[in-house]
Enzyme design. Sequence first.
Site, PDB file in Angstrom:
ATOM      1  CD1 TRP A 198      -2.740   1.674   0.637  1.00  0.00           C
ATOM      2  CD2 TRP A 198      -1.354   2.385   2.234  1.00  0.00           C
ATOM      3  NE1 TRP A 198      -3.126   2.942   0.990  1.00  0.00           N
ATOM      4  CE2 TRP A 198      -2.288   3.406   1.971  1.00  0.00           C
ATOM      5  CE3 TRP A 198      -0.359   2.605   3.202  1.00  0.00           C
ATOM      6  CZ2 TRP A 198      -2.286   4.623   2.646  1.00  0.00           C
ATOM      7  CZ3 TRP A 198      -0.353   3.816   3.869  1.00  0.00           C
ATOM      8  CH2 TRP A 198      -1.320   4.807   3.597  1.00  0.00           C
ATOM      9  CG  ASP A 365     -12.620  10.292  -1.716  1.00  0.00           C
ATOM     10  OD1 ASP A 365     -12.668   9.294  -0.967  1.00  0.00           O
ATOM     11  OD2 ASP A 365     -11.945  10.325  -2.759  1.00  0.00           O
ATOM     12  CG  ASP A 366     -15.247   6.818   2.423  1.00  0.00           C
ATOM     13  OD1 ASP A 366     -16.458   6.759   2.629  1.00  0.00           O
ATOM     14  OD2 ASP A 366     -14.422   5.986   2.844  1.00  0.00           O
ATOM     15  NE  ARG A 442     -10.365   2.521   4.744  1.00  0.00           N
ATOM     16  CZ  ARG A 442     -10.930   3.498   4.062  1.00  0.00           C
ATOM     17  NH1 ARG A 442     -11.946   3.275   3.277  1.00  0.00           N
ATOM     18  NH2 ARG A 442     -10.463   4.713   4.130  1.00  0.00           N
ATOM     19  CE  LYS A 475     -10.506   7.902  -5.084  1.00  0.00           C
ATOM     20  NZ  LYS A 475      -9.990   8.860  -4.088  1.00  0.00           N
ATOM     21  CD1 TRP A 476     -15.254   0.272  -8.133  1.00  0.00           C
ATOM     22  CD2 TRP A 476     -17.087   0.717  -9.328  1.00  0.00           C
ATOM     23  NE1 TRP A 476     -16.027  -0.854  -8.131  1.00  0.00           N
ATOM     24  CE2 TRP A 476     -17.169  -0.614  -8.862  1.00  0.00           C
ATOM     25  CE3 TRP A 476     -18.125   1.213 -10.111  1.00  0.00           C
ATOM     26  CZ2 TRP A 476     -18.241  -1.454  -9.165  1.00  0.00           C
ATOM     27  CZ3 TRP A 476     -19.188   0.372 -10.410  1.00  0.00           C
ATOM     28  CH2 TRP A 476     -19.248  -0.939  -9.937  1.00  0.00           C
ATOM     29  CG  ASP A 477     -11.648   3.345  -2.971  1.00  0.00           C
ATOM     30  OD1 ASP A 477     -10.765   2.529  -3.253  1.00  0.00           O
ATOM     31  OD2 ASP A 477     -11.502   4.246  -2.108  1.00  0.00           O
ATOM     32  CG  ASN A 479     -10.755   1.442   0.266  1.00  0.00           C
ATOM     33  OD1 ASN A 479      -9.627   1.754  -0.104  1.00  0.00           O
ATOM     34  ND2 ASN A 479     -11.797   2.227   0.099  1.00  0.00           N
ATOM     35  CB  CYS A 525      -9.757   4.113  -6.775  1.00  0.00           C
ATOM     36  SG  CYS A 525      -9.024   4.455  -5.172  1.00  0.00           S
ATOM     37  CG  ASP A 547      -4.617   5.752  -0.957  1.00  0.00           C
ATOM     38  OD1 ASP A 547      -5.208   6.381  -1.847  1.00  0.00           O
ATOM     39  OD2 ASP A 547      -5.169   4.917  -0.224  1.00  0.00           O
TER      40      ASP A 547
HETATM   41  C1  DGJ Z   1      -8.817   4.745  -0.682  1.00  0.00           C
HETATM   42  C2  DGJ Z   1      -8.554   5.672  -1.827  1.00  0.00           C
HETATM   43  O1  DGJ Z   1      -7.376   5.336  -2.478  1.00  0.00           O
HETATM   44  C3  DGJ Z   1      -8.517   7.090  -1.295  1.00  0.00           C
HETATM   45  O2  DGJ Z   1      -8.182   7.964  -2.329  1.00  0.00           O
HETATM   46  C4  DGJ Z   1      -9.838   7.426  -0.689  1.00  0.00           C
HETATM   47  O3  DGJ Z   1     -10.828   7.436  -1.671  1.00  0.00           O
HETATM   48  C5  DGJ Z   1     -10.178   6.443   0.411  1.00  0.00           C
HETATM   49  N1  DGJ Z   1     -10.066   5.083  -0.038  1.00  0.00           N
HETATM   50  C6  DGJ Z   1     -11.555   6.682   0.935  1.00  0.00           C
HETATM   51  O4  DGJ Z   1     -11.971   5.737   1.820  1.00  0.00           O
END
Ligand code: DGJ
Length: 728
Positions: A198, A365-366, A442, A475-477, A479, A525, A547
């Site tokens: 990461w 964003d989030d 997370r 922006k499709w994340d 995580n 993303c 990030d």
């Molecule tokens: C991970 C992304 O890479 C960040 O840019 C951001 O959108 C966060 N998640 C939000 O939880």
Amino acid sequence: MAIKYNENNRIFKLDTDNSTYLIGITPEGYVGHVYYGKRLESDAAYYLLRTDEPPFTPSVNKREKSAFLDFFPMELSCGGIGDYRESCLNIRNDAGSMGCEFFFESYSVMPGKPKLKGLPSSFGSADEVSTLEITCIDKILGLKVVLSYSVFEREDVITRNVRLENIGDNLLKIEKIYSACLDMDNEDFEVITLHGSWARERHIQRHPVYLGKQNVSSNKGESGHQEHPFMALVTPETTQTAGSVYAMNFVYSGNFIGQVEQTQFGMVRMVMGINQDEFSWNLKAKESFQAPEVVMTYSGEGLSKMTHSYHDFYRRHMIRSPYKDKKRPILINNWEATYFDFNTEKLLDIAREAKKDGIEMLVMDDGWFGERNSDDCSLGDWVVNEKKITGGLRHLVDEVNKIGLKFGIWFEPEMISPNSDLYRQHPDWAIHIEGREATQSRQQYVLDLSNPKVVDYAYGCVSKILHSANIEYVKWDMNRQLSDLGSTYLDSESQQELFHRYVLGVYEMQERLVTEFPDLLLENCSGGGARFDPGMLYYSPQIWCSDDTDAVERLEIQEGTALIYPLSTIGAHVSVCPNHAVGRNTSFETRGHVALAGTFGYELDITKLPEAERALISEQTAMYHKYNDLVREGDYYRIASYSQNKQYDCYMVVTKDKSQALMTYVQVRGVPNSKSKKVKLMGLDPKASYMLEGTDAMYSGELLMKGGFLVKGMWGDATSRLYHFKKK
Ligand code: DGJ
């Protein structure tokens, strides 16, 4: 004709502008690899298969069939019958035995390239690509194996995939299926791969190919931060401009493997495909299975040529978005500016200030939905939180539009928080093993996208929000990685299909998204750049690269990423210092220069920026407009690597017609007593003269490349300059 078959010597010849790939069919019907390398005129190469040398070929003497199988260069190796190198196809029959041996049956050549069902894949018109399909049969299993090769002449690319069809009556279990295999004599090869973590994605690693196996892989359910679905074998003398390079890149966003194996007989086998770990697939009678595509390229002129082939290929034949050849709006994202602590007023303040400096889009964003004020809840509850977004989403978007900015939004549609209404209603929708508490990462679980109902729900949430306001960017994340592989939807016989079915579910959702909202700008993303792969580029023209927005860390991350992927795909933003990932201070100017080698945007609270930095934003947005066509469409050259010399980084982009070049030089570490640094430019017209912008100095293209350009000494760490050369 890019594809020819010579019936007399049973050789298929696949030609690109600068490479040739030869496939030979033995009398028994084995499909063998004969040659890959510089373009050939002749196809009289059958002797290279060495079928007349001991160990004997089975048609002559069956006594040493195993020795033959363990040596013969296979186009796709089978497991269980005596080739002890890495197998690409393991099939278990309904009696429980594993063994497969297929033989040539027929072939067809067609202009263009068929789509791969349910999967991302490259495309091209009939005059850009032609396809060879070699059909083979294992009569004992009742299995048809179709080896597919698509030849993109101009880009020196051959894509490969494999399709299986159960033509018998019994269930077959696919326990392993790779998409490409390349058996060659070892030329003291070294292997180049990409590694990271990461905030440290895709650092380049190069080392000799040792005896035995060396691989990169993912078992995380996505391509991942740590290793990358890419591998290149290079001859030891390989530099940017010299040496032989054989590269493979996988068009897939889930578990993969790329492996090279040096064998006992001085050969290498390079393979790429879906990772065998926790994979098997029930191939019922009359059903077929499509394996994803591998993009292969050969360069006889070093790494730069490989990079250009991949960049051109992805720009022309993988990315579909209407934005692919367009300047993207300069965005400002509120993640590093506010994290979860924002509301309508705060976002509008940012938008108003951003507008003054030429920023064109606000991305929320989030944290805008459910009860989400930290990362501990609400994924799955895609309902606007009107306590924060007072007046509702439509109101916010309209106000942002009135200010003169476009509006974009963040989603993480594949996830579910244990603390969410969705989880309370449908705990069975989370991937988990019955009776075992699933591992959180997370503070979230992953949705079971093998279940069409779940796919429908998750996609429906995204679609509903997008219909509710004028949203022009997503922006499709994603995580977290997958664990606790269990699905309440799949039966016990099919649980090992979950990893692959999950990826198919993601692809289905993104296909629906780009079909329903064809003008949307989609940026993929995954916790930074954990799913930066060609599969995702089929849906989104850009992917958030990391990030880590620190300009120095980004040099290595972007160098590794740009080894394969066009700069137009690399999500890159200017953020504040001390940097949130590493605490380093770099100049605002350098942060801008580094982000320019990507999509370019901001990720900071513009309302709180020191005046001196704020004053630079309008210069930077103008710089973006001035250079983005060149950066997005030009040929990228790597001049020097900070990762190697530990002092400075230098790269350039040259327009296809060689009329303009933009060189970026970053001095990462100031050194005492330093003189000007000589750097040798690349890709210019040697016969032309170039003027350096901002001066009246003229330089010969030939001299800039052979003699070099002198970069004047700089003061301090992490400082940089751009040099723009224009042909006179
Ligand atoms: C991970 C992304 O890479 C960040 O840019 C951001 O959108 C966060 N998640 C939000 O939880």
